[in-house]
Design an enzyme around this catalytic site. Structure first.
Site, PDB file in Angstrom:
ATOM      1  N   CYS A 191       0.820  -1.218   0.000  1.00 33.47           N
ATOM      2  CA  CYS A 191       0.000   0.000   0.000  1.00 33.47           C
ATOM      3  C   CYS A 191       0.853   1.266   0.000  1.00 33.47           C
ATOM      4  CB  CYS A 191      -0.966  -0.011   1.189  1.00 33.47           C
ATOM      5  SG  CYS A 191      -0.174  -0.042   2.820  1.00 33.47           S
ATOM      6  N   HIS A 237      -1.986   0.975   7.250  1.00 37.91           N
ATOM      7  CA  HIS A 237      -2.475   0.908   5.870  1.00 37.91           C
ATOM      8  C   HIS A 237      -2.750   2.311   5.339  1.00 37.91           C
ATOM      9  CE1 HIS A 237      -4.089  -1.014   2.344  1.00 37.91           C
ATOM     10  NE2 HIS A 237      -5.230  -0.371   2.452  1.00 37.91           N
ATOM     11  N   HIS A 249      -5.909   1.190  -3.842  1.00 36.28           N
ATOM     12  CA  HIS A 249      -4.879   0.805  -2.858  1.00 36.28           C
ATOM     13  C   HIS A 249      -4.308  -0.577  -3.148  1.00 36.28           C
ATOM     14  CE1 HIS A 249      -7.862  -1.382   0.076  1.00 36.28           C
ATOM     15  NE2 HIS A 249      -8.417  -1.273  -1.104  1.00 36.28           N
TER      16      HIS A 249
END
Length: 282
Positions: A191, A237, A249
């Site tokens: 990510c 994240h 993502h």
């Protein structure tokens, strides 16, 4: 204040000379300049293939080498400051300096300028190479590299100029790329690697990990303010807003770079890791 070992090269026995007086170590050394010569090289937490991947180096990336031992090097990337261990065979001389960057998601490097020949290797978006000449063969133009390889000319761009003004466009070119923890390439990416690579190619340098990236730009207090290009964070994240309602993502849930409705992502991630921790505008 303690120094982040991800961004500062120090151990009890050895440390970067620039840290002398800031950390304790038995020995301080000057970093030796080198450059990544592999298409992608894992930057690991320790020596050995069984140690965790913290990040990766792409072809052409400059590093400082603080130690060479048993086939491994202890290095710091000069691009983002990340510290780790990389196999010695992945590093080479700093010269000649790169002149061009791979602007396609992936491209083949051929042994000769001919598309019907077998590729020598495959390179990722963001790799840096040195062009020595331009060649035309059967109507196609190729760039010859200092290594002798040839790459289709439209897959390279001059180094230094942003590949796009809208970094989300670059991130979208990596849709479907497999998820890889610590990955930073079009062969596998996580990510924060997706955020860092796409922003870098748009001319904006940002840190490697999501907790570091959560400090960039300006904070947005409300979800309704989100627009294309904004970043949204959870603990561990980060995702990119493709538009006001869609998240782009590197997803460990899908094991790929994907787009999905933000509302669905917020609920699913929240059930496991908790709620949104920050919204930032780059």
């Amino acid at each position: 204040m303690s120094l982040d070992p991800r961004l500062n090269a120090f151990r009890d026995d050895l440390a970067d000379r620039r840290l002398e007086g800031k950390v304790k170590a038995k020995r301080f050394v000057e970093g030796e300049p080198a450059r990544c010569i592999a298409p992608v090289a894992d930057l690991r937490a320790g020596r050995g293939d069984d140690t965790a991947i913290g990040s990766q180096l792409l072809l052409g990336e400059p590093v400082l080498v603080f130690e060479r031992y048993d086939g491994w090097t202890w290095v710091q990337s000069e691009r983002d400051g990340y510290v780790g261990y990389v196999e010695e065979t992945a590093l080479g001389a700093v010269d000649p300096a790169p002149t061009h960057i791979v602007c396609a998601a992936r491209t083949f490097a051929y042994g000769q300028p001919e598309l019907r020949t077998k590729p020598v290797r495959t390179l990722s978006l963001g790799s840096e190479v040195t062009v020595t000449e331009e060649i035309e063969e059967r109507g196609n133009r190729y760039f010859r590299l200092s290594t002798g390889e040839a790459i289709f000319h439209r897959h390279l761009a001059p180094l230094g100029a942003p590949l796009a003004e809208d970094y989300v466009t670059i991130a979208e070119s990596l849709l479907g790329t497999p998820y890889l923890w610590g990955g930073v390439s079009a062969f596998g990416i996580d990510c924060s690697g997706l955020v860092q690579l796409s922003l870098r190619l748009a001319g904006k340098s940002v840190p490697r990990d999501s907790d570091m990236q959560a400090q960039i730009g300006i904070e947005l207090q409300e979800e309704r303010l989100l627009k294309r290009g904004d970043l949204i964070f959870w603990k561990g994240h980060v995702g990119i807003m493709a538009d006001e309602e869609t998240l782009l993502h590197g997803s460990g849930h899908a094991m790929a770079v994907v787009k999905e409705p933000l509302a669905e992502a917020v609920k699913r991630i929240g059930d496991v890791y908790g709620g949104v921790t920050a919204r930032r505008r780059v």
